[in-house]
Design an enzyme around this catalytic site. Structure first.
Site, mmCIF file in Angstrom:
data_model
loop_
_atom_site.group_PDB
_atom_site.id
_atom_site.type_symbol
_atom_site.label_atom_id
_atom_site.label_comp_id
_atom_site.label_asym_id
_atom_site.label_seq_id
_atom_site.Cartn_x
_atom_site.Cartn_y
_atom_site.Cartn_z
ATOM 1 N N LYS A 152 0.884 -1.240 0.030
ATOM 2 C CA LYS A 152 0.180 0.052 -0.065
ATOM 3 C C LYS A 152 1.022 1.327 0.099
ATOM 4 O O LYS A 152 1.305 1.689 0.957
ATOM 5 C CB LYS A 152 -0.850 -0.020 1.293
ATOM 6 C CG LYS A 152 -2.088 1.032 0.990
ATOM 7 C CD LYS A 152 -2.613 1.663 2.468
ATOM 8 C CE LYS A 152 -1.915 2.711 2.845
ATOM 9 N NZ LYS A 152 -1.789 4.093 1.958
ATOM 10 N N GLU A 227 9.921 1.489 10.598
ATOM 11 C CA GLU A 227 10.696 2.654 10.324
ATOM 12 C C GLU A 227 10.159 3.880 10.470
ATOM 13 O O GLU A 227 9.091 4.187 9.755
ATOM 14 C CB GLU A 227 11.238 2.739 8.937
ATOM 15 C CG GLU A 227 12.014 1.583 8.524
ATOM 16 C CD GLU A 227 13.347 1.169 9.163
ATOM 17 O OE1 GLU A 227 14.018 2.231 9.942
ATOM 18 O OE2 GLU A 227 14.050 0.103 9.237
ATOM 19 N N CYS A 261 13.261 11.207 7.222
ATOM 20 C CA CYS A 261 13.332 10.418 8.608
ATOM 21 C C CYS A 261 14.444 10.732 8.856
ATOM 22 O O CYS A 261 14.943 10.746 10.395
ATOM 23 C CB CYS A 261 12.654 9.168 8.581
ATOM 24 S SG CYS A 261 13.343 8.039 7.428
ATOM 25 N N GLU A 354 9.601 15.898 15.448
ATOM 26 C CA GLU A 354 9.937 15.840 14.078
ATOM 27 C C GLU A 354 9.260 16.894 13.288
ATOM 28 O O GLU A 354 7.986 16.733 13.031
ATOM 29 C CB GLU A 354 9.698 14.251 13.543
ATOM 30 C CG GLU A 354 10.100 14.123 12.363
ATOM 31 C CD GLU A 354 9.951 12.746 11.666
ATOM 32 O OE1 GLU A 354 8.954 12.187 11.848
ATOM 33 O OE2 GLU A 354 10.931 12.119 11.355
#
Ligand code: NAP
Ligand code: MG
Length: 454
Positions: A152, A227, A261, A354
């Site tokens: 997906k 992750e 990331c 983040e």
């Protein structure tokens, strides 16, 4: 239908059918049906199909890079490099089927050995920041190990995954082995996580969704690799080549417009060199070429969406902390300038969360101990870099930082042949390198009695 938007122009570039949970069920059924035959393909033949997929991607490298550049808003030079990495990833894991080695273990009364068996159907859920690259880090080892796949992609960037599905079929991958489902995470993604016929979920994305996947997977004891986010540090000591570090470090935050990331978005600089560092960095950031992703000289494109730009902007509510900024083009597009906040304390929101956009925090420190303390003062632990000319210090600090991937005097973070993944809330498991294959197999132990008469 789902409208796919080009972030640099805000125009619709394609329409694709939007899947629902029934489509997930059909894809899982197809993958389940294809599994026995795929796992039974001789290792050398499986390897040959994977090499053919790599060749097929390579033959379409330019058009795939263009799709990725337009759909994700990334510079064409970056997109070309990423699709090159996708080719490399399939070639690297093409060696996998013939290297799924077991062990023999000394025991009494017989022989004991292990096999690495495929898991079955694996569900792969990937984000929009490196759409095909991150998909390939999962698809290639999954197929190499003999699993079948439901993939997906993010709804914002599904086009390259749909191309991969076609290329794989043309390369000889049997029908049903790789199934791409384009639908929302909240319905299709969740259905994959709960589906009793999926044996493992591999996910890349936000820590928040990663947490909900870990919870959802508990119902069927699915294997999970994650992750997730990061808030990594570039640590610049006064004994480093300051000019070199200050010219390089911005690219580890502003690459992919900060939607990475691995972004080293906390730049820790030893106080005695702070002024010199900021002076050189300012020159680099102001000269950064922000603009049309399809221009080969562009270094930074727009953000992925208007709502994401709003989220990024919330970290820079006013000019108080802004040391300097780069420029952005006028007109349509979800642009946000490369922005440097300095000096920042590690307790501020911009240094803790983040941001996933082109905003860097420069944090001064005094001495090695404080550098390590600040670098580790985060719930994340994905990436990082250390800049120093003192070799002993470089290794001491590398051992002391709780993070999965580090570079010394370099921005390097991801390579096909080396393991990638996070400590702490940055994830579970490793991708790439030899380690990834382990995450797509189960260990089976077999004991064979050698006693007389058996
Ligand atoms: P996200 O929500 O974590 O999305 C990543 C993938 O998970 C997409 O395919 C998404 O589908 C799917 N998904 C969403 N909710 C799900 C659920 N409940 N169950 C299963 N799958 C689900 O990331 P985002 O919303 O795009 O970005 C938000 C923030 O996440 C970013 O600002 C950034 O901080 C972080 N992020 C990190 C990475 C990374 O590389 N670690 C990548 C992307 C984002 P749809 O989007 O198609 O609905
Ligand atoms: Mg989301």
């Amino acid at each position: 239908m789902l409208s796919i938007v080009e972030p640099a122009t805000e125009e619709v570039m394609a329409e694709v059918p939007r899947a629902g949970t029934g489509d997930v069920d059909s894809a899982v059924a197809a993958a389940r049906g294809a599994f026995p035959a795929w796992r039974a393909v001789a290792p050398g033949d499986r390897a040959a199909i994977m090499r053919a997929i790599a060749d097929g991607i390579e033959a379409k490298l330019d058009s795939l890079a263009r799709i990725e550049a337009r759909n994700a808003g990334k510079p064409i030079s970056d997109a070309t490099g990423e699709i090159g990495m996708v080719v490399e990833t399939f070639r690297y894991y093409a060696a996998g089927p013939e290297r799924l080695l077991g062990k023999t273990i000394p025991v009494a009364g017989g022989v004991d050995f292990t096999f690495r068996e495929p898991m079955g159907v694996v569900g792969l859920i990937v984000p929009w920041n490196f759409p095909l690259a991150i998909a390939s880090w999962k698809v290639a080892p999954a197929l190499a190990a003999g699993n079948t796949v439901v993939l997906k992609p993010a709804e914002l960037t599904p086009l390259s995954a749909l191309e991969l599905e076609k290329i794989a079929l043309e390369a000889g991958l049997p029908e049903g082995v790789l199934n791409v489902v384009v639908g929302p995470g909240s319905t299709c993604g969740q259905r994959m996580v709960e589906h009793p016929d999926i044996n493992k979920i591999a996910f890349t994305g936000s820590t928040e969704v990663g947490r909900s996947i870990a919870e959802g997977a508990a119902g069927t004891i699915k294997r999970v690799t994650l992750e997730l986010g990061g808030k990594s540090a570039a640590v610049v000591f006064a004994d480093a080549d300051i000019d070199k570090a200050a010219a390089a470090v911005p690219y580890a935050v502003f690459g992919n417009a900060g939607q990475d990331c691995c972004a080293r978005s906390r730049i820790l600089v030893e106080r005695s060199q702070l002024d010199r560092f900021l002076e050189v960095m300012e020159g680099t950031v102001k000269a950064m070429r922000v603009g049309d992703p399809l221009d080969s000289s562009t270094e930074m494109g727009p953000l992925i969406s208007a709502s994401h730009r709003e989220a990024v902007a919330s970290f820079v509510p006013d000019e108080r902390n802004v040391a300097f900024r780069g420029g952005v083009p006028e007109g349509p597009g979800y642009w946000f300038p490369p922005t440097v906040l300095a000096p920042v304390s590690n307790t501020e929101r911009a240094a803790r969360e983040e941001i996933f956009g082109p905003v860097a925090c420069v944090i001064p420190f005094d001495g090695e101990e404080e550098a390590v303390r600040i670098a580790n003062d985060t719930e994340y632990g994905l990436s990082g870099s250390i800049w120093t000319r003192d070799g002993g210090r470089a290794l001491r600090v590398a051992r002391a930082i709780d993070t999965g991937v580090l570079s010394i005097n370099s921005n390097s973070s991801v390579r096909v042949s080396t393991p990638f993944g996070g400590f702490k809330q940055s994830g579970i498991g490793r991708e790439l390198g030899p380690d990834a294959l382990d995450h797509y197999t189960e260990v089976k132990n077999v004991y064979y009695s050698t006693e007389e008469g058996s």
